[in-house]
Design a protein around this motif. Structure first.
Motif, short mmCIF file in Angstrom:
data_model
loop_
_atom_site.label_atom_id
_atom_site.label_comp_id
_atom_site.label_asym_id
_atom_site.label_seq_id
_atom_site.Cartn_x
_atom_site.Cartn_y
_atom_site.Cartn_z
N LEU A 18 0.83 -1.20 0.00
CA LEU A 18 0.00 0.00 0.00
C LEU A 18 0.87 1.26 0.00
O LEU A 18 1.79 1.40 0.82
N GLY A 19 0.57 2.16 -0.92
CA GLY A 19 1.30 3.41 -0.99
C GLY A 19 0.39 4.56 -1.37
O GLY A 19 -0.66 4.37 -2.00
N LYS A 20 0.77 5.76 -0.96
CA LYS A 20 -0.03 6.95 -1.27
C LYS A 20 0.88 8.12 -1.55
O LYS A 20 1.81 8.40 -0.79
N ARG A 21 0.61 8.79 -2.67
CA ARG A 21 1.34 10.00 -3.06
C ARG A 21 0.36 11.15 -3.20
O ARG A 21 -0.78 10.97 -3.64
N TYR A 22 0.81 12.33 -2.81
CA TYR A 22 0.02 13.55 -3.00
C TYR A 22 0.79 14.50 -3.92
O TYR A 22 2.01 14.68 -3.76
N PRO A 23 0.10 15.11 -4.89
CA PRO A 23 0.79 16.09 -5.75
C PRO A 23 1.31 17.27 -4.92
O PRO A 23 0.69 17.67 -3.94
N LYS A 24 2.45 17.80 -5.35
CA LYS A 24 2.98 19.00 -4.70
C LYS A 24 2.18 20.20 -5.20
O LYS A 24 2.18 20.50 -6.40
N VAL A 25 1.51 20.86 -4.27
CA VAL A 25 0.67 22.01 -4.64
C VAL A 25 0.94 23.17 -3.69
O VAL A 25 0.03 23.75 -3.11
N PHE A 26 2.20 23.49 -3.54
CA PHE A 26 2.57 24.58 -2.62
C PHE A 26 2.16 25.94 -3.18
O PHE A 26 1.83 26.86 -2.44
N GLN A 27 2.17 26.08 -4.51
CA GLN A 27 1.82 27.35 -5.14
C GLN A 27 0.74 27.12 -6.19
O GLN A 27 0.46 25.98 -6.60
N ARG A 28 0.14 28.20 -6.66
CA ARG A 28 -0.97 28.10 -7.62
C ARG A 28 -0.54 27.39 -8.89
O ARG A 28 -1.27 26.56 -9.43
N ARG A 29 0.66 27.67 -9.35
CA ARG A 29 1.11 27.03 -10.59
C ARG A 29 1.31 25.52 -10.41
O ARG A 29 1.19 24.76 -11.36
N ASP A 30 1.61 25.10 -9.15
CA ASP A 30 1.73 23.66 -8.89
C ASP A 30 0.38 22.98 -9.07
O ASP A 30 0.30 21.87 -9.62
N ARG A 31 -0.68 23.63 -8.58
CA ARG A 31 -2.02 23.04 -8.72
C ARG A 31 -2.43 22.94 -10.19
O ARG A 31 -3.00 21.95 -10.62
#
Length: 410
Positions: A18-31
């Motif tokens: 089992l593994g889980k990754r979250y996108p890096k969304v520190f800034q608006r352009r990351d999202r």
């Protein structure tokens, strides 16, 4: 047994890789970048891995505590098991109905009253209107929040939200109960009520997954424990073994001075050898409670004078437990060439389970200055819920048989 009379599988939860990754969304352009990658079907999203290759098996009737530091992945693992999140890798299977108490207020509509939220939760758990009517009074009584049961949940305190959530789960008695720091919120009386209910639930064959930073509650309610560190399993097994290893790790981290020091042979009195229970290995020594500790030390004396050797036992956080020197007990180390050797046995150590360190100090002949220090980590294992560092021999008396033996004023 299931509703159709088929025996329920004994394996209730199974997670593999089992593994889980979250996108890096520190800034608006990351999202925006993450959204574009998802829409285009690309798998190259810049992400953070919060859970890595976790294998877990929970049998029916088992009680498992999840422990670890904040950010270790405990809540993410619970959400994956509860079906709130989708795994990025691997998979998890649950063979039964799950009752989950995760984030505070999760699943409750803030604009609805407590009574309305009970009805909504009942529907989500698959209860019919008739079943809800039979259980409603029980849920309201367990929550014990008075007139607030008809107030919007947004007016509730954190403790009242937990009361309501636990009351719903308690009435449903799911196959698997998942709780995340529930016992850390609310007043003491309600915490005791929750503990009593969980104990009854487990006695009736219920299965528990408990996240808590309270090792007392983990040891009290769980038979096994899983220690997560940086998203991976650092320890799994008997609850006392795993929690004691975790506490020892935490205590050593908090005491920077507890790091082993390499001997400097050029010093006037240098510790050049330490054998603990016949081993010179620098890895942590694991002992059962009440075992003997045998230490043999070799000290090099630059000018040939006999050293004083000091021994100290400390908790892993540096709290002193006991200390003694050769000079105190009028012991002179035995000369062997340009070194002196001394050996000592600490018999039937009365230390409570936990992490400790043995410190060996070489001092000058006058006992004025310590020249060198060597440390060896020691883990005392065993099942105990006593407090402190040492186990004091004691005996309980039945005062009803000897009323005259009571101490006046006690």
């Amino acid at each position: 047994m299931s509703a159709d009379g088929v025996p329920a599988p004994s394996l209730l939860v199974e997670a593999q890789g089992l593994g889980k990754r979250y996108p890096k969304v520190f800034q608006r352009r990351d999202r925006l970048r993450a959204l574009g990658a998802l829409l285009s079907g690309r798998g190259d999203i810049d992400s953070i891995q919060v859970l890595h290759d976790v294998d877990l098996r929970v049998q029916r009737g088992e009680s498992l505590g999840l422990i670890g530091e904040n950010g270790a992945g405990k809540s993410t693992l619970l959400k994956l098991i509860a079906g709130v999140l989708t795994p990025s890798s691997g998979g998890v299977t649950v063979n039964g109905r799950v009752g989950a108490l995760l984030e505070l207020g999760a699943g409750f509509h803030p604009e609805y009253s407590g009574r309305d939220n009970i009805a909504m939760s009942a529907v989500l758990y698959g209860l019919s209107a008739a079943e809800l009517r039979t259980k409603l009074d029980e849920i309201v009584a367990f929550a014990d929040i008075g007139r607030y049961i008809d107030e919007p949940v947004k007016h509730y305190s954190s403790g009242m939200v937990v009361r309501l959530g636990f009351a719903v789960v308690a009435a449903l008695r799911p196959d698997l109960l998942i709780t995340d720091e529930v016992l850390a919120v609310g007043d003491e009386a309600f915490q005791k009520k929750c503990v009593r209910w969980i104990e009854d639930y487990l006695a009736d064959g219920g299965t528990l997954l408990l996240v808590s930073h309270s090792m007392y509650h983990v040891q009290k309610l769980c038979r096994h424990a899983c220690w997560l560190r940086d998203g991976t399993v650092a320890g799994y097994g008997d609850v006392f073994d795993v929690t004691q290893a975790y506490l020892a790790y935490q205590e050593r981290r908090s005491d920077q001075a507890a790091r082993p020091k390499t001997a400097d042979a050029s010093q006037e009195f240098a510790v050049v050898g330490v054998d603990v229970n016949g081993s010179a290995d620098e890895r942590a020594l694991v002992l059962d409670g009440g075992a003997d500790l045998r230490v043999r030390v070799r000290v090099r004396s630059r000018d040939g004078r006999p050293p004083i050797v000091a021994f100290g036992l400390v908790r892993a956080d540096g709290t002193p437990v006991y200390g003694v020197t050769t000079e105190m007990d009028a012991v002179t180390p035995t000369r062997d060439g340009d070194t002196y050797v001394v050996a000592v046995d600490f018999c039937a150590l009365p230390l409570l389970p936990g992490g400790y360190s043995l410190r060996v100090h070489s001092m000058d002949t006058e006992g004025v200055r310590a020249f060198d220090t060597i440390e060896r980590a020691i883990t005392i294992r065993g099942s105990s819920r006593e407090f402190g560092m040492v186990r004091l021999s004691h005996r309980w008396h039945d005062v009803s048989e000897h009323p005259a033996s009571r101490v006046p004023g006690a």
